[in-house]
Scaffold this motif. Structure first.
Motif, mmCIF file in Angstrom:
data_model
loop_
_atom_site.group_PDB
_atom_site.id
_atom_site.type_symbol
_atom_site.label_atom_id
_atom_site.label_comp_id
_atom_site.label_asym_id
_atom_site.label_seq_id
_atom_site.Cartn_x
_atom_site.Cartn_y
_atom_site.Cartn_z
ATOM 1 N N ASN B 264 -23.818 2.308 63.092
ATOM 2 C CA ASN B 264 -22.792 1.693 63.925
ATOM 3 C C ASN B 264 -22.761 2.358 65.302
ATOM 4 O OD1 ASN B 264 -20.635 3.579 64.340
ATOM 5 N ND2 ASN B 264 -20.061 3.330 62.197
ATOM 6 N N ALA B 265 -22.112 1.671 66.208
ATOM 7 C CA ALA B 265 -22.177 2.039 67.625
ATOM 8 C C ALA B 265 -21.668 3.444 67.913
ATOM 9 C CB ALA B 265 -21.386 1.029 68.438
ATOM 10 N N LEU B 266 -20.770 3.933 67.081
ATOM 11 C CA LEU B 266 -20.183 5.251 67.356
ATOM 12 C C LEU B 266 -21.221 6.357 67.437
ATOM 13 C CD1 LEU B 266 -16.930 5.989 65.343
ATOM 14 C CD2 LEU B 266 -17.299 5.996 67.809
ATOM 15 N N LEU B 267 -22.302 6.205 66.708
ATOM 16 C CA LEU B 267 -23.294 7.272 66.675
ATOM 17 C C LEU B 267 -23.911 7.541 68.048
ATOM 18 C CD1 LEU B 267 -25.062 6.565 63.252
ATOM 19 C CD2 LEU B 267 -23.675 8.562 63.851
ATOM 20 N N THR B 268 -23.775 6.584 68.914
ATOM 21 C CA THR B 268 -24.332 6.781 70.259
ATOM 22 C C THR B 268 -23.289 6.570 71.354
ATOM 23 O OG1 THR B 268 -25.057 4.468 70.311
ATOM 24 C CG2 THR B 268 -26.644 6.104 69.532
ATOM 25 N N GLN B 276 -18.510 16.155 74.365
ATOM 26 C CA GLN B 276 -19.958 16.026 74.456
ATOM 27 C C GLN B 276 -20.503 15.290 73.236
ATOM 28 O OE1 GLN B 276 -23.608 19.053 75.080
ATOM 29 N NE2 GLN B 276 -21.652 19.988 75.490
ATOM 30 N N LEU B 277 -21.417 14.357 73.465
ATOM 31 C CA LEU B 277 -22.133 13.707 72.360
ATOM 32 C C LEU B 277 -23.614 13.723 72.705
ATOM 33 C CD1 LEU B 277 -22.255 11.952 69.747
ATOM 34 C CD2 LEU B 277 -22.125 9.959 71.240
ATOM 35 N N ARG B 278 -24.383 14.313 71.804
ATOM 36 C CA ARG B 278 -25.830 14.319 72.002
ATOM 37 C C ARG B 278 -26.473 13.766 70.738
ATOM 38 N NH1 ARG B 278 -27.228 20.404 73.563
ATOM 39 N NH2 ARG B 278 -29.293 19.570 74.036
ATOM 40 N N PHE B 279 -27.588 13.126 70.894
ATOM 41 C CA PHE B 279 -28.287 12.627 69.715
ATOM 42 C C PHE B 279 -29.765 12.472 70.027
ATOM 43 C CE2 PHE B 279 -28.630 8.383 71.489
ATOM 44 C CZ PHE B 279 -27.521 8.295 72.305
ATOM 45 N N ALA B 280 -30.539 12.610 69.023
ATOM 46 C CA ALA B 280 -31.978 12.340 69.113
ATOM 47 C C ALA B 280 -32.359 11.795 67.749
ATOM 48 C CB ALA B 280 -32.758 13.607 69.445
ATOM 49 N N SER B 281 -32.573 10.500 67.707
ATOM 50 C CA SER B 281 -32.811 9.849 66.423
ATOM 51 C C SER B 281 -33.487 8.513 66.673
ATOM 52 C CB SER B 281 -31.478 9.621 65.693
ATOM 53 O OG SER B 281 -30.733 8.607 66.345
ATOM 54 N N GLU B 282 -33.585 7.713 65.626
ATOM 55 C CA GLU B 282 -34.157 6.374 65.785
ATOM 56 C C GLU B 282 -33.289 5.499 66.688
ATOM 57 O OE1 GLU B 282 -32.646 7.556 63.208
ATOM 58 O OE2 GLU B 282 -31.339 6.051 62.286
ATOM 59 N N LEU B 283 -32.065 5.983 66.975
ATOM 60 C CA LEU B 283 -31.156 5.220 67.836
ATOM 61 C C LEU B 283 -31.315 5.568 69.311
ATOM 62 C CD1 LEU B 283 -27.935 5.510 65.626
ATOM 63 C CD2 LEU B 283 -29.674 3.719 65.613
ATOM 64 N N GLY B 284 -32.135 6.542 69.605
ATOM 65 C CA GLY B 284 -32.340 6.927 70.995
ATOM 66 C C GLY B 284 -32.267 8.433 71.170
ATOM 67 N N ASN B 285 -32.374 8.843 72.432
ATOM 68 C CA ASN B 285 -32.343 10.279 72.729
ATOM 69 C C ASN B 285 -31.456 10.493 73.947
ATOM 70 O OD1 ASN B 285 -32.922 12.896 73.732
ATOM 71 N ND2 ASN B 285 -34.882 12.888 72.653
ATOM 72 N N SER B 286 -30.282 11.063 73.715
ATOM 73 C CA SER B 286 -29.313 11.206 74.798
ATOM 74 C C SER B 286 -29.808 12.153 75.879
ATOM 75 C CB SER B 286 -27.975 11.708 74.244
ATOM 76 O OG SER B 286 -28.155 12.945 73.587
ATOM 77 N N ASP B 287 -30.525 13.185 75.484
ATOM 78 C CA ASP B 287 -31.006 14.148 76.486
ATOM 79 C C ASP B 287 -32.037 13.494 77.398
ATOM 80 O OD1 ASP B 287 -29.338 15.955 75.360
ATOM 81 O OD2 ASP B 287 -30.885 17.061 74.272
#
Lengths: 159, 296
Positions: B264-268, B276-287
């Motif tokens: 769901n959209a919250l993950l990104t 702060q929200l950072r992510f690196a996954s199949e949903l994208g890479n915030s950095d």
């Protein structure tokens, strides 16, 4: 209030009379190599218990003066420190009573457990982490690297 | 987008408006508290194991564990040997805390008893007639707060000798990840991880969030959520702040990686109250997105 009195009765002398312990005129209220870690914690606790005397957040000013340089890097300047404590660690401010555990020391590090009854009558536990500084202007002074809150099982939160 | 997020949040909270049943029981010599949905959906339920913090206890994060159950999980929390509340008898301050100042000295033997508790718990539940037909062990998630975060990360592979098979994801709440970070063992994590930290938790957050810290050392998929003006205890009963966002991000992560629901959209998406929200996954890479000048 009744809870705090009951606690005092139960713990008896184990409840440290903080005001009496730190009110001696000769006790400095700033970092000083003559102060041992327990005294440093007591001075800070005394300041926190009367945070708004003689002026608003004067107690937090005392506490911040005992924050180690490493601590201040994260929490300073004073205005930020004051806002942070109000936002996150409000239980420390103007608390009713405090009980200090036995101090634990190893070389130039020390831990002091503190259990307090806050102004709402709820118990909260914290561990003060201190270290003896090696660099001027605080060389030889015990200062606080951090204060870690400890969890309990009292339900104060809903989601 | 904002409207969609609001609807999404409303749905998450509707799901939690139902009740959860709490029961405390003994499994051998170990006290365990379990939460289950009052009105369980048909079929077996995904399982979460919650590991408490040092001198906390099984029910220390009741609001959270209860909410997980109402969202459709079977949740189990053991009282580890160092528990100091809800029947735990270890003195809450005993001086062993000094070892936390020396994470470089920690080994796989350090607090191994906590990992063993989780193994014993799972083994016991396999045979327990109250739960064995209700638990879907193919969907197992680990959740831990502080030293419980250390326990969960260790079991997910940060300590190779602890690695627990079958874990789908780890939710690490203000985790004491210093030993793994200074010894660079987080590369051993074999499952998705979400770190949650408090902006004002200076003992934990810098180690997780800093350049080269726990988040950066962890393999993908990974998430980092930092809550504004939050300390070390927002995940526990000791903090009475409204932390619905904590639950929202937790469920978004667990529902996707443990339950297997679509992301769901919250993950990104960064909600208000999130520093702060950072992510690196199949949903994208915030950095990478930030480096390219995109804003989320």
């Amino acid at each position: 209030m009744r809870f705090a009195r009951t606690l005092q009765l139960l713990l008896g002398a184990a409840l440290l009379p903080l005001a009496a312990a730190t009110s001696a005129a000769a006790t400095p209220r700033h970092p000083d190599p003559r102060l041992d870690p327990a005294a440093v914690v007591r001075i800070q606790l005394e300041a926190l218990a009367h945070n708004d005397k003689p002026s608003a957040d004067a107690g937090l000013g005392v506490v911040f003066s005992f924050a180690s340089p490493g601590n201040r890097e994260h929490t300073g300047p004073l205005e930020h420190f004051v806002a942070m404590i109000h936002a996150t660690y409000g239980q420390l401010l103007n608390y009713r009573s405090a009980h200090l555990s036995k101090l634990v020391m190893q070389d130039d590090q020390a831990l002091q457990g503190v259990e307090l009854v806050d102004r709402k009558g709820q118990t909260a536990r914290f561990v003060f982490v201190l270290s003896r500084q090696t660099e001027p202007p605080y060389a030889g002074c015990w200062m606080t690297d951090g204060v870690l809150p400890q969890p309990d099982d009292a339900d104060k939160q809903e989601m | 987008m904002r409207l969609r997020l609001l609807i999404l949040l409303s749905c998450l909270f509707c799901a939690c408006a139902a009740q959860a049943r709490e029961q405390t029981f003994k499994l051998g010599s170990m006290q365990v508290t379990a939460w289950s949905p009052d009105q369980p959906p048909p079929g077996k339920l995904p399982v979460l194991i919650f590991s408490h913090g040092l001198h906390g206890c099984d029910v220390q994060s009741r609001a959270l564990t209860q909410a997980f159950a109402t969202a459709g999980y079977l949740v189990f929390a053991p009282n580890h040997r160092d528990a100091s509340c809800n029947g735990g008898t270890t003195p809450w301050f005993e001086g062993t805390e000094l070892m936390f100042l020396h994470p470089e000295q920690w080994t796989e033997a350090t607090y191994r008893n906590r990992a063993d508790d989780v193994r014993r718990l799972i083994a016991g539940l396999y045979d327990d007639e109250r739960f064995r037909d209700r638990a879907d062990w193919s969907r197992l998630g680990l959740v831990g707060h502080s030293l419980g975060g250390y326990t969960a990360l260790g079991l997910a592979g940060a300590w190779p000798a602890w690695k627990l098979p079958g874990v789908k994801a780890v939710l690490a709440l203000a985790p004491y990840s210093h030993p793994f970070t200074v010894q660079r063992t987080l590369g051993g994590l074999g499952v998705p991880v979400m770190y949650q930290c408090g902006e004002n938790d200076f003992a934990i957050t810098p180690i997780v969030a800093q350049a080269g810290g726990s988040y950066e050392q962890s393999p993908q998929p990974k998430y980092y959520v930092e809550f504004a003006a939050a300390g070390h205890l927002i995940w526990t009963n000791s903090d009475d702040t409204d932390r619905r966002a904590v639950l929202a991000y937790s469920l978004a992560f667990l529902n996707h990686y443990v339950k297997g629901e679509p992301a769901n959209a919250l993950l990104t998406q960064r909600l208000s109250g999130v520093a702060q929200l950072r992510f690196a996954s199949e949903l994208g890479n915030s950095d990478a997105a930030a480096a390219n000048g995109e804003s989320r």
